[in-house]
Design a protein around this motif. Structure first.
Motif, mmCIF file in Angstrom:
data_model
loop_
_atom_site.group_PDB
_atom_site.id
_atom_site.type_symbol
_atom_site.label_atom_id
_atom_site.label_comp_id
_atom_site.label_asym_id
_atom_site.label_seq_id
_atom_site.Cartn_x
_atom_site.Cartn_y
_atom_site.Cartn_z
ATOM 1 N N CYS A 170 -2.163 -0.458 8.752
ATOM 2 C CA CYS A 170 -1.657 -1.031 7.505
ATOM 3 C C CYS A 170 -1.318 0.074 6.510
ATOM 4 C CB CYS A 170 -2.727 -1.952 6.911
ATOM 5 S SG CYS A 170 -2.208 -2.722 5.367
ATOM 6 N N CYS A 200 -1.117 -0.006 1.024
ATOM 7 C CA CYS A 200 -1.580 0.796 -0.122
ATOM 8 C C CYS A 200 -1.415 2.279 0.202
ATOM 9 C CB CYS A 200 -3.051 0.550 -0.414
ATOM 10 S SG CYS A 200 -3.481 -1.181 -0.520
ATOM 11 N N CYS A 242 -6.070 3.461 1.528
ATOM 12 C CA CYS A 242 -6.850 2.262 1.849
ATOM 13 C C CYS A 242 -8.223 2.349 1.169
ATOM 14 C CB CYS A 242 -7.027 2.165 3.364
ATOM 15 S SG CYS A 242 -7.780 0.610 3.891
ATOM 16 N N CYS A 292 -10.770 -4.913 1.119
ATOM 17 C CA CYS A 292 -9.304 -4.756 1.208
ATOM 18 C C CYS A 292 -8.649 -5.358 -0.037
ATOM 19 C CB CYS A 292 -8.816 -5.479 2.472
ATOM 20 S SG CYS A 292 -7.041 -5.623 2.600
ATOM 21 N N ARG A 293 -7.670 -4.656 -0.587
ATOM 22 C CA ARG A 293 -7.000 -5.130 -1.806
ATOM 23 C C ARG A 293 -6.133 -6.369 -1.548
ATOM 24 N NH1 ARG A 293 -5.558 0.390 -2.318
ATOM 25 N NH2 ARG A 293 -6.934 1.448 -3.784
#
Ligand code: SF4
Length: 178
Positions: free
Chosen positions: A121, A124, A127, A134-135
């Motif tokens: 991912c 962001c 991370c 997780c945001r």
């Protein structure tokens, strides 16, 4: 919307190919997951979307079991030659951009979707793993390898070409619908 509608949107966004994916073809292989531990990508234990943050293979299996259909999306790049690292990175960046755009469109349309990409991912810049949650839990995505999927096998079992000849590269991801 059905997979053909999303396939059309995926092509407009920039994917080279979009095909339907049969969830029952997905096999989560411990040996693929174990490759993450060799840490050749240097992301092991650095992101919520990578092992061990993304959960055990059994937890991944449960998430997939909740899905009934899906699509495979692919970006094929033409390289100058087999050693064209710049061309590979450019194709990967294009694939990731298209992937995030389609993921956002799916979420905006209210689709309950499990997004599984190529690589970790990158929503962001940095991370939060492991210090804070997780945001964007709805927007984050793991890689097919983190889920133990052998990408060549997933392509083969769903009628999607993986190799397009010398001096080409293909990046593949999927979206599964709950
Ligand atoms: S959305 Fe941000 S915090 Fe969550 S896994 Fe992705 S990079 Fe990490």
């Amino acid at each position: 919307m059905n997979w053909e509608d999303w396939g059309q949107i995926g092509k407009e966004i920039g994917f080279s190919h979009v095909v339907p994916l049969e969830v029952k073809t997905l096999r989560l292989l411990p040996e693929v997951r174990q490759m993450c531990q060799s840490n050749s990508c240097r992301m092991y234990g650095k992101n919520w979307s990578c092992p061990p943050g993304c959960g055990t293979l059994e937890e991944c299996r449960e998430r997939i079991a909740a899905c009934s259909s899906g699509i495979l999306v692919q970006t094929v790049g033409q390289l100058e030659d087999e050693m064209d690292g710049e061309g590979m990175m450019e194709t990967e960046a294009r694939h990731k951009e298209s992937f995030q755009k389609l993921h956002d469109r799916l979420l905006l349309a209210g689709e309950d979707v499990l997004a599984i990409g190529a690589g970790c991912c990158t929503r962001c810049k940095a991370c939060t793993y492991p210090d804070a949650p997780c945001r964007f839990p709805k927007k984050c995505f793991a890689s097919m390898e983190a889920y133990g999927m052998l990408v060549t096998e997933v392509c083969r079992d769903n009628g999607l070409q993986y190799y397009y000849g010398p001096a080409t590269i293909a990046y593949t991801s999927c979206f599964l619908f709950r």
